[in-house]
Design a protein around this motif. Structure first.
Motif, PDB file in Angstrom:
ATOM      1  N   SER A 130      86.062 -17.728 -12.702  1.00 36.77           N
ATOM      2  CA  SER A 130      85.337 -17.012 -13.753  1.00 36.77           C
ATOM      3  C   SER A 130      85.558 -17.724 -15.076  1.00 36.77           C
ATOM      4  O   SER A 130      86.445 -18.576 -15.194  1.00 36.77           O
ATOM      5  CB  SER A 130      85.800 -15.551 -13.844  1.00 36.77           C
ATOM      6  OG  SER A 130      87.178 -15.491 -14.159  1.00 36.77           O
ATOM      7  N   ILE A 131      84.779 -17.372 -16.064  1.00 41.78           N
ATOM      8  CA  ILE A 131      84.848 -18.010 -17.376  1.00 41.78           C
ATOM      9  C   ILE A 131      85.603 -17.104 -18.337  1.00 41.78           C
ATOM     10  O   ILE A 131      85.271 -15.925 -18.479  1.00 41.78           O
ATOM     11  CB  ILE A 131      83.436 -18.301 -17.918  1.00 41.78           C
ATOM     12  CG1 ILE A 131      82.722 -19.309 -17.013  1.00 41.78           C
ATOM     13  CG2 ILE A 131      83.499 -18.818 -19.347  1.00 41.78           C
ATOM     14  CD1 ILE A 131      81.274 -19.536 -17.394  1.00 41.78           C
ATOM     15  N   GLN A 188      83.498 -23.586 -21.494  1.00 41.80           N
ATOM     16  CA  GLN A 188      82.690 -24.462 -20.654  1.00 41.80           C
ATOM     17  C   GLN A 188      81.901 -23.582 -19.684  1.00 41.80           C
ATOM     18  O   GLN A 188      82.501 -22.830 -18.908  1.00 41.80           O
ATOM     19  CB  GLN A 188      83.564 -25.454 -19.897  1.00 41.80           C
ATOM     20  CG  GLN A 188      84.176 -26.517 -20.801  1.00 41.80           C
ATOM     21  CD  GLN A 188      84.956 -27.565 -20.036  1.00 41.80           C
ATOM     22  OE1 GLN A 188      85.642 -27.247 -19.076  1.00 41.80           O
ATOM     23  NE2 GLN A 188      84.853 -28.819 -20.464  1.00 41.80           N
ATOM     24  N   PRO A 189      80.575 -23.644 -19.712  1.00 42.73           N
ATOM     25  CA  PRO A 189      79.748 -22.684 -18.961  1.00 42.73           C
ATOM     26  C   PRO A 189      79.562 -23.055 -17.489  1.00 42.73           C
ATOM     27  O   PRO A 189      78.435 -23.145 -16.992  1.00 42.73           O
ATOM     28  CB  PRO A 189      78.428 -22.715 -19.728  1.00 42.73           C
ATOM     29  CG  PRO A 189      78.346 -24.098 -20.261  1.00 42.73           C
ATOM     30  CD  PRO A 189      79.760 -24.513 -20.576  1.00 42.73           C
ATOM     31  N   ILE A 190      80.653 -23.272 -16.778  1.00 43.47           N
ATOM     32  CA  ILE A 190      80.578 -23.532 -15.341  1.00 43.47           C
ATOM     33  C   ILE A 190      81.686 -22.753 -14.643  1.00 43.47           C
ATOM     34  O   ILE A 190      82.686 -22.385 -15.265  1.00 43.47           O
ATOM     35  CB  ILE A 190      80.705 -25.035 -15.006  1.00 43.47           C
ATOM     36  CG1 ILE A 190      82.114 -25.533 -15.293  1.00 43.47           C
ATOM     37  CG2 ILE A 190      79.670 -25.861 -15.759  1.00 43.47           C
ATOM     38  CD1 ILE A 190      82.365 -26.941 -14.795  1.00 43.47           C
ATOM     39  N   ARG A 191      81.496 -22.482 -13.358  1.00 37.90           N
ATOM     40  CA  ARG A 191      82.525 -21.831 -12.558  1.00 37.90           C
ATOM     41  C   ARG A 191      82.505 -22.417 -11.152  1.00 37.90           C
ATOM     42  O   ARG A 191      81.537 -23.066 -10.733  1.00 37.90           O
ATOM     43  CB  ARG A 191      82.300 -20.321 -12.490  1.00 37.90           C
ATOM     44  CG  ARG A 191      81.150 -19.912 -11.582  1.00 37.90           C
ATOM     45  CD  ARG A 191      81.137 -18.425 -11.308  1.00 37.90           C
ATOM     46  NE  ARG A 191      80.062 -18.086 -10.364  1.00 37.90           N
ATOM     47  CZ  ARG A 191      79.779 -16.844  -9.980  1.00 37.90           C
ATOM     48  NH1 ARG A 191      80.466 -15.822 -10.466  1.00 37.90           N
ATOM     49  NH2 ARG A 191      78.797 -16.622  -9.116  1.00 37.90           N
ATOM     50  N   TRP A 192      83.579 -22.178 -10.416  1.00 41.42           N
ATOM     51  CA  TRP A 192      83.698 -22.644  -9.039  1.00 41.42           C
ATOM     52  C   TRP A 192      83.372 -21.495  -8.091  1.00 41.42           C
ATOM     53  O   TRP A 192      83.926 -20.402  -8.210  1.00 41.42           O
ATOM     54  CB  TRP A 192      85.107 -23.150  -8.777  1.00 41.42           C
ATOM     55  CG  TRP A 192      85.365 -23.589  -7.364  1.00 41.42           C
ATOM     56  CD1 TRP A 192      86.092 -22.937  -6.419  1.00 41.42           C
ATOM     57  CD2 TRP A 192      84.893 -24.787  -6.741  1.00 41.42           C
ATOM     58  NE1 TRP A 192      86.117 -23.644  -5.249  1.00 41.42           N
ATOM     59  CE2 TRP A 192      85.388 -24.794  -5.416  1.00 41.42           C
ATOM     60  CE3 TRP A 192      84.107 -25.852  -7.173  1.00 41.42           C
ATOM     61  CZ2 TRP A 192      85.123 -25.819  -4.521  1.00 41.42           C
ATOM     62  CZ3 TRP A 192      83.840 -26.879  -6.281  1.00 41.42           C
ATOM     63  CH2 TRP A 192      84.342 -26.864  -4.980  1.00 41.42           C
ATOM     64  N   LYS A 194      76.380 -23.233 -12.690  1.00 43.34           N
ATOM     65  CA  LYS A 194      76.205 -23.238 -14.143  1.00 43.34           C
ATOM     66  C   LYS A 194      75.767 -21.861 -14.631  1.00 43.34           C
ATOM     67  O   LYS A 194      74.981 -21.166 -13.982  1.00 43.34           O
ATOM     68  CB  LYS A 194      75.184 -24.300 -14.553  1.00 43.34           C
ATOM     69  CG  LYS A 194      73.832 -24.210 -13.857  1.00 43.34           C
ATOM     70  CD  LYS A 194      72.981 -25.417 -14.198  1.00 43.34           C
ATOM     71  CE  LYS A 194      71.689 -25.445 -13.396  1.00 43.34           C
ATOM     72  NZ  LYS A 194      70.893 -26.666 -13.663  1.00 43.34           N
ATOM     73  N   LEU A 195      76.296 -21.486 -15.769  1.00 45.42           N
ATOM     74  CA  LEU A 195      75.960 -20.212 -16.395  1.00 45.42           C
ATOM     75  C   LEU A 195      74.619 -20.341 -17.110  1.00 45.42           C
ATOM     76  O   LEU A 195      74.419 -21.262 -17.907  1.00 45.42           O
ATOM     77  CB  LEU A 195      77.056 -19.826 -17.387  1.00 45.42           C
ATOM     78  CG  LEU A 195      76.894 -18.518 -18.153  1.00 45.42           C
ATOM     79  CD1 LEU A 195      76.951 -17.327 -17.214  1.00 45.42           C
ATOM     80  CD2 LEU A 195      77.976 -18.397 -19.232  1.00 45.42           C
ATOM     81  N   VAL A 196      73.689 -19.409 -16.846  1.00 45.82           N
ATOM     82  CA  VAL A 196      72.362 -19.494 -17.461  1.00 45.82           C
ATOM     83  C   VAL A 196      72.089 -18.341 -18.422  1.00 45.82           C
ATOM     84  O   VAL A 196      71.268 -18.473 -19.336  1.00 45.82           O
ATOM     85  CB  VAL A 196      71.256 -19.570 -16.389  1.00 45.82           C
ATOM     86  CG1 VAL A 196      71.372 -20.871 -15.603  1.00 45.82           C
ATOM     87  CG2 VAL A 196      71.306 -18.367 -15.452  1.00 45.82           C
ATOM     88  N   VAL A 228      79.534 -23.559 -27.850  1.00 49.54           N
ATOM     89  CA  VAL A 228      80.248 -23.185 -29.072  1.00 49.54           C
ATOM     90  C   VAL A 228      79.251 -22.535 -30.023  1.00 49.54           C
ATOM     91  O   VAL A 228      78.225 -23.132 -30.358  1.00 49.54           O
ATOM     92  CB  VAL A 228      80.907 -24.400 -29.756  1.00 49.54           C
ATOM     93  CG1 VAL A 228      81.635 -23.965 -31.023  1.00 49.54           C
ATOM     94  CG2 VAL A 228      81.868 -25.106 -28.810  1.00 49.54           C
ATOM     95  N   LYS A 229      79.561 -21.318 -30.435  1.00 47.44           N
ATOM     96  CA  LYS A 229      78.660 -20.619 -31.350  1.00 47.44           C
ATOM     97  C   LYS A 229      79.454 -19.635 -32.191  1.00 47.44           C
ATOM     98  O   LYS A 229      80.447 -19.061 -31.725  1.00 47.44           O
ATOM     99  CB  LYS A 229      77.566 -19.881 -30.566  1.00 47.44           C
ATOM    100  CG  LYS A 229      76.435 -19.339 -31.431  1.00 47.44           C
ATOM    101  CD  LYS A 229      75.288 -18.815 -30.576  1.00 47.44           C
ATOM    102  CE  LYS A 229      74.146 -18.294 -31.432  1.00 47.44           C
ATOM    103  NZ  LYS A 229      73.007 -17.804 -30.605  1.00 47.44           N
TER     104      LYS A 229
END
Length: 340
Positions: free
Chosen positions: A108-109, A129-133, A142-144, A67-68
């Protein structure tokens, strides 16, 4: 010919102005992931969850949110956002174990973005949420790092001063405040009104009850709400003779501080607690005109063919006694910290 040139210039200018209204903002972001966060809360409950710098946790979710807020130039705009050039990495075995019951397997996010204002400065708040399948590996990633593109489409200036100003209903007359702790039909007698200091010699047809129901106000600003007290239809028993006598009384339906709402999708009633007050409030006054009354309807005629001998009821037990971190709106009741 001069007219044609002028027309072309005007058309080009208008097209340029329209295009200029859509302004992209570009930001490059990196997410620094940490080891699995482990801690113990009151009562010895152990919590394990994914972690990264600046993570936001709604309640006790295992997966945190990014969150930003990003500053923009105007409050009069439609905003949208997207992620580009996203880079992902695999989770460790320990992190994957925390996600074994995570059901949202998005490929996708899709970020959520909304326009907010803080200290008169407009921002776009972005959350996801910074994850995807990953279907190929049948595992979460995880999204970096990523590029965030925020599209700001300027809208015409809104004239907030053009809104019709109204005087509060409370600005005139004498008002008497009553509180209730649950939803139901309430009776106010002649004696109770007299004890309040209410003018019981007033014309009973002009007695009115105002109130906006129970429950908490919506947290989202664009959800409609009343900007003043609303008059409620009531029943005044005995008002027909134009006099409010000792045996006369008022009946009205009041909504308590907590609410139940039926969810047509899940087919269940949802309970909404009230974090801010244990009571709802209604106001009694005498108007200059006849007040709102409950309308009488004609009962159905003929022979009935339906017999109702059961109904669905609901109950809820919740004591807001303990806040684990002494902050926020998450409260709990009894603490079961004993062993047998």
């Amino acid at each position: 010919m001069p007219f044609f040139k002028t027309l072309v210039v005007v058309v080009v200018f208008l097209l340029t102005a329209i295009v200029a209204r859509a302004i992209p903002y570009n930001f490059n972001e990196e997410i620094k992931w940490n080891n699995v966060q482990k801690f113990t809360i009151n009562g010895g409950i152990e919590i394990s969850r994914l972690s990264f710098d600046g993570a936001y946790y709604p309640y006790f979710d295992t997966v945190p949110e990014f969150v930003k807020s990003y500053p923009i130039h105007t409050t009069n705009a439609l905003v949208s956002c997207s992620l580009q050039n996203a880079v992902y990495e695999s989770f460790s075995a320990e992190e994957q174990a925390l996600l074994k019951d995570y059901s949202l397997k998005e490929l996708s996010i899709t970020p959520d973005c909304k326009l907010i204002v803080s200290r008169k400065q407009p921002y776009v708040q972005v959350s996801f949420q910074p994850i995807r399948w990953n279907q190929a590996s049948s595992s979460f990633e995880k999204l970096v790092s990523f590029d965030l593109v925020i599209q700001v489409d300027d809208q015409p200036e809104r004239d907030y001063m053009s809104r019709e100003r109204i005087n509060s209903a409370l600005a005139e007359g004498d008002w008497f405040k009553v509180k209730i702790d649950r939803s139901g039909i309430y009776k106010i007698t002649y004696q109770e009104l007299q004890e309040m200091g209410f003018n019981v010699s007033a014309n009973p047809k002009k007695i009115a009850v105002f109130g906006n129901g129970g429950g908490i106000l919506p947290e989202i600003n664009n959800i409609p709400r009343h900007d003043d007290l609303v008059q409620n239809p009531i029943l005044v028993v005995g008002e027909g003779d134009g006099s409010f006598d000792p045996n006369d009384y008022i009946l009205f339906y009041g909504e308590g501080p907590v609410t139940w709402k039926y969810n047509s999708v899940s087919g269940v009633f949802n309970f909404q607690s009230n974090y801010y007050d244990d009571y709802s409030y209604y106001f009694i006054t005498v108007l200059n005109e006849d007040a709102s009354r409950i309308q009488t309807i004609q009962p159905p005629t003929g022979q009935h063919d339906v017999v109702i001998d059961e109904f669905t009821d609901y109950a809820h037990h919740e004591l807001d006694e303990k806040n684990l971190f002494n902050t926020g709106r998450q409260w709990f009741g009894e603490v079961y910290d004993f062993s047998v």
